[in-house]
Design an enzyme around this catalytic site. Sequence first.
Site, short mmCIF file in Angstrom:
data_model
loop_
_atom_site.label_atom_id
_atom_site.label_comp_id
_atom_site.label_asym_id
_atom_site.label_seq_id
_atom_site.Cartn_x
_atom_site.Cartn_y
_atom_site.Cartn_z
N GLU A 82 -12.31 5.07 -2.36
CA GLU A 82 -12.22 4.81 -0.92
C GLU A 82 -13.28 5.53 -0.09
OE1 GLU A 82 -7.41 4.04 -0.69
OE2 GLU A 82 -8.10 6.10 -0.64
C1 TNX Z 1 -4.74 5.06 -2.30
S1 TNX Z 1 -5.28 5.22 -5.18
C2 TNX Z 1 -5.41 6.25 -2.54
C3 TNX Z 1 -4.86 7.49 -1.99
C4 TNX Z 1 -3.58 7.27 -1.24
C5 TNX Z 1 -2.74 6.26 -1.97
C6 TNX Z 1 -1.40 6.05 -1.37
C7 TNX Z 1 -6.44 6.06 -4.67
C8 TNX Z 1 -7.42 6.43 -5.68
N1 TNX Z 1 -6.50 6.39 -3.37
O1 TNX Z 1 -5.83 8.12 -1.17
O2 TNX Z 1 -2.92 8.48 -1.14
O3 TNX Z 1 -3.43 5.03 -1.96
O4 TNX Z 1 -0.60 5.23 -2.18
#
Ligand code: TNX
Length: 571
Positions: free
Chosen positions: A364
């Site tokens: 992300e």
């Molecule tokens: C996605 S999965 C994220 C996290 C969040 C999560 C909540 C991932 C690698 N990143 O930053 O906490 O969703 O479900």
Amino acid sequence: MSSPSLSSPTPDPTVSADPAALPAHQPGVGDLAALAARAAGDDLLAPPVRLDDVVPAPERIEADPRVTFVLDGDTAIRVTAAPGAREVADHLAQLLRPATGLPLPVADTLAAEPAGTVTLTLAGMTPTPPITPGESADLGAEGYRLDVTTTGVRVVAETATGLFYGVQTLRQLLPAAVESPIPVAARWALPGGTILDRPRFPYRGAMLDVARHFFAVEDVLRVIDHLARYKLNHLHLHLTDDQGWRIAVDSWPRLATVGGASEVGGGPGGHYTKADYRRIVSYASARHVTVVPEIDLPGHTNAALVAYPELAPDKLAPAPYTGTEVGFSYVDPADEQTYDFIADVLGEVAALTPGPWLHIGGDEAFKVKGEVYTGFVERAQRLVTDTGKTVLGWHQLAPAAHVDGRVLQWWGTDTDDSTTADAVRRGARLIVSPGNHAYLDMKYAEDTPIGHDWAGLIDVRRAYDWDPGTHVDGVPSTAVLGVEAPLWTESVTSLADIEFLLLPRLPAIAELGWSPRATHDWAGFRDRLAGHGPRWSTAGITFHRSPEIPWPAAPTIPRQHRAPQDDTTTH
Ligand code: TNX
């Protein structure tokens, strides 16, 4: 991602008189004696545990229904005098003494075993007979063989880790009352027969996000206990994120003291000192669990930028972040200071961590795109290998060049990603954590009081009914290192919350990681899992009383029983 509700309370066990109606079972400390006595009363009447009741399901089981072995005041634990083995024997004694009240002396000896003995033996020192003639008895790095006969219990393994897993199985073969923290009267019987057991995948893990909310060392140790119970061998700690930096770094001290002083919802946060982290690592290592530290880069770094604004692209300190959005922050990929920072942090974390992995996140980072992102990742990967550790990162790392041993962690909710499949063709291995099956922060059902639903609802069946070996298209099972269940903690504020989301889904993921695919069977799993409810209750562990599982009915009338004194073996 949309913000989850932050106001969800921990399920309150006091609101209903009917325990079956509660979403979670949370015995208070004061209830434990009554629970233990009740569990013991049940155990005296209940049929003994069966070899087929073990979770995760063992590879081979040969029950001998004519045989029972009963622990009593004369039972001793004998162990091969070898590094690590004695610790496993002491661990077994510590697991069994509180509930049984038995002395269970531990002796380092290869002397003749008296009747009434639990022996833990490292193979190589004694021959290991095959379970059936002609079958290979290669137990591998984590396998074990357990025999319950009329004269005792014998666990054989090639490593102390294998003995440790044999001990976890042994514990499950005793009545649920063995989980009591105080002595209870029960018949400490084990069912006769043989188990031969080895894991399907070498990496079996869970992740705890200590960045969104901070959790005390004791809470982390308790999570390690839950992992060990189900033969999971990796604890991934998500140590840094926008909302808080949780690990002390001497060369950049404000990361922890300033970057750690916040969390989701505005609480005080916190961080682990190096001594705290070492305590976690050594507790884990005594339970054959490897700690995998994650420093999430280049995004998820607001807390670092609060502490050191020179790492920010605009060189301005942002405000501490206490919300739950993602993808807005990043360290400056165009500034050399950023790579000095990463080298320093990874160097110190690597020095504190005995395990082989350094997880560098990579998810992300919406504002670091294309070649800038891959260029950043390739430098960060080299900084990991410079420490002597192996690169682990979320599957977003896939487009970057391969480095030796690199492992990607799949968290997608579909099964098709050509970039990840391509990275695997270039040499990467995969840990599978599908958001829609393995994410422990997803709600069980619409009315689950905490958790998320962006990847869907995950009831116990959904957590169980998938195959890590074939889940991602174009990734052969030989490239799958294992499986991990992540727990993100935006909505999780207490140990009870953690346990409520972990149990009973963690054992489902553990079974996917450990058990041969041939044993996979939802109906059987559901029935085996049911027997663990009384264990968790007796141990004072919170869990979600999922309506999918046929939990044994709670007894209505507490009973008092005494253990039969003359009963040692039956045929
Ligand atoms: C996605 S999965 C994220 C996290 C969040 C999560 C909540 C991932 C690698 N990143 O930053 O906490 O969703 O479900």
